[in-house]
Design a protein around this motif. Structure first.
Motif, PDB file in Angstrom:
ATOM      1  N   ARG A  19       5.260 -12.117  -3.235  1.00  0.00           N
ATOM      2  CA  ARG A  19       5.017 -10.686  -3.177  1.00  0.00           C
ATOM      3  C   ARG A  19       3.621 -10.355  -3.684  1.00  0.00           C
ATOM      4  NH1 ARG A  19       9.537  -7.835  -6.486  1.00  0.00           N
ATOM      5  NH2 ARG A  19       8.779  -9.386  -7.982  1.00  0.00           N
TER       6      ARG A  19
ATOM      7  N   ALA B  27      -0.928 -10.655  -7.702  1.00  0.00           N
ATOM      8  CA  ALA B  27      -1.868  -9.949  -8.580  1.00  0.00           C
ATOM      9  C   ALA B  27      -1.686 -10.376 -10.028  1.00  0.00           C
ATOM     10  CB  ALA B  27      -1.682  -8.442  -8.438  1.00  0.00           C
TER      11      ALA B  27
ATOM     12  N   GLU C 232       2.563  -8.085  -5.669  1.00  0.00           N
ATOM     13  CA  GLU C 232       2.474  -7.818  -7.115  1.00  0.00           C
ATOM     14  C   GLU C 232       2.526  -9.107  -7.924  1.00  0.00           C
ATOM     15  OE1 GLU C 232       6.656  -6.601  -5.709  1.00  0.00           O
ATOM     16  OE2 GLU C 232       4.574  -6.528  -5.028  1.00  0.00           O
ATOM     17  N   ASP C 233       3.274 -10.114  -7.431  1.00  0.00           N
ATOM     18  CA  ASP C 233       3.316 -11.404  -8.139  1.00  0.00           C
ATOM     19  C   ASP C 233       1.969 -12.117  -8.030  1.00  0.00           C
ATOM     20  OD1 ASP C 233       5.947 -10.963  -8.794  1.00  0.00           O
ATOM     21  OD2 ASP C 233       6.729 -12.035  -7.031  1.00  0.00           O
TER      22      ASP C 233
END
Length: 468
Positions: free
Chosen positions: A2, A7, A4-5
């Motif tokens: 994902r 980042a 966000e992961d």
């Protein structure tokens, strides 16, 4: 994965890289490493605290020590309040990587009216000689109570650093720039004060003929002060002690301070440490300074302010410091204590009545008729003094101090100047009568007391006629 992961993983990678990336070596640390040929953090550092006024003494000593050696002075930026020492420089600090070496900054330290010395303000000395590579630094800090100084030395071996430290301290003692000068210490030296912790003063030379005392009094003072100094070596060889105390007491304005200034001028080459006003709180440091720079004279004016009888003032830390300082000196130290007071009856008996602290007490009394005549001649110099006879004036001045007579003639000269705009000052009896009436008029008791005059009469018109 994902977004966000991804980042979060990238942020963690950046943090790890920041923690583990090699740090750039500070320019100062790199310069030190190049000079000593190894990591300076592994080498011993020896240090010794110095007096707050010792910067010029260190400068003179390091200049003399540097002769015959390969020495480079490296400047550091001057920072308010705190400056790093060698230990901080070689082990690194949070601002170390940004600390740049640069031009050497100097501070000028005055040594009197017409003399001064330029001293390195912030920096270190890279030296190379028979001892191998060395680093010498004068560390300075200002924690709020004035500047603190310490000399620090880094070398490959502790014994070498200690040896160099001993050499520098010996040179500071030998070449002390304050020896033979008139000095005054400040009792406190707070951050931001303009006053230096040690000030070099210049006193006017007082000719002997300007000291007007009762017959035999000045001779007794000279024997105690100047005579013992002149025969110091013979007295010391015979087992006689040289440390001595001289108490000058008497009414205000009788010449106690003037006599102390005369003694300072007569004993050339003797260090004089003045203790007046705010510097009275620096008694201990002043005695230490005088001991280091002997032969010396310590002048403590208005000693009753710090040495009042303990029945009046039970707790007095400065008195105890004075007593301990005088007792702590070896008897063969050539140190003369000159104490002055207007109130000898209020002095602490442990100071005034104990042998070994004050060896001679001399009263400077109000002048008799002959003394008043001499004072009129002395302070009348430069005036066209016209009196039909001086006896009425001498009688009118009974009970007056030298300071009062001097002020009388100054005021009379001013009255004469106001009366005649040109030509020499012709002082007549009328000028003296008016000046005397003004000084003694009802309501000027304080002026009379400060100048050491007889109490004023009840009626100013009752002043004697100086024309008679």
């Amino acid at each position: 994965m994902r977004p966000e992961d991804l980042a979060g993983a990238l942020i963690g990678l950046l943090e790890w890289a920041h923690r583990n990336a090699p740090r750039p070596e500070a320019p100062v640390l790199r310069r030190l490493r190049e000079h000593v040929g190894q990591d300076p953090a592994d080498l011993p550092i020896v240090s010794r605290a110095l007096a707050a006024w010792d910067r010029p003494n260190f400068q003179v000593a390091i200049d003399a020590w540097s002769a015959g050696r390969e020495v480079e002075v490296v400047g550091l930026p001057v920072m308010e309040g705190y400056r790093a020492g060698l230990a901080e420089l070689v082990r690194g600090t949070q601002w170390g990587p940004t600390l740049e070496v640069g031009a050497v900054e100097y501070v000028t330290v005055p040594l009197g009216e017409h003399e001064s010395i330029a001293c390195v303000e912030s920096g270190f000395w890279l030296a190379r000689g028979d001892e191998g590579p060395l680093v010498v630094m004068l560390r300075s800090s200002e924690p709020g109570m004035g500047e603190s100084l310490a000399v620090e030395i880094l070398a490959a071996e502790r014994e070498v650093a200690e040896g160099v430290l001993s050499e520098l301290l010996a040179l500071m003692r030998e070449r002390n720039v304050y020896r033979g000068r008139i000095l005054e210490l400040a009792s406190r030296h707070f951050h931001g004060d303009e006053a230096a912790p040690l000030t070099v003063r210049t006193l006017p030379r007082i000719p002997r003929e300007r000291i007007v005392l009762s017959p035999g009094v000045l001779e007794r003072i000279e024997r105690q002060a100047i005579g013992m100094a002149a025969h110091a070596e013979r007295l010391r060889a015979s087992g006689r002690h040289l440390r001595r105390g001289l108490l000058l007491h008497g009414p205000p304005g009788t010449g106690k301070t003037l006599t102390a200034m005369y003694l300072a001028g007569r004993m050339e080459g003797r260090t004089v440490v003045m203790l007046t006003g705010q510097s009275l709180g620096a008694v201990g440091a002043s005695i230490d300074l005088a001991t280091a720079l002997e032969p010396a004279m310590v002048v403590l004016e208005d000693v009753d302010l710090v040495a009042m009888d303990r029945t009046f003032q039970p707790t007095n830390a400065i008195l105890f410091e004075l007593l301990n300082g005088m007792d702590g000196l070896d008897e063969d130290h050539d140190i003369l204590f000159v104490l002055t007071t207007n109130r000898a009856e209020h002095l602490e008996p442990a100071l005034a009545a104990r042998p070994g602290r004050v060896d001679q007490a001399v009263e400077l009394a109000l002048p008799d008729a002959d003394g008043r005549r001499r004072l009129l001649e002395l302070y009348g110099e430069g005036l066209d003094l016209r009196l039909s006879g001086e006896e009425p004036l001498i009688a009118a001045l009974e009970g007056s101090s030298p300071a009062f007579i001097r002020e009388l003639l100054r005021r009379a000269a001013l009255l004469a100047a106001e009366e005649h705009a040109d030509g020499p000052l012709r002082v007549r009896a009328g000028h003296l009568e008016q000046a005397l009436a003004e000084l003694r008029q009802v309501g000027s008791d304080l002026t009379s007391t400060l100048l050491g005059a007889a109490p004023p009469g009840p009626d100013p018109a009752s002043e004697p006629d100086l024309e008679d």
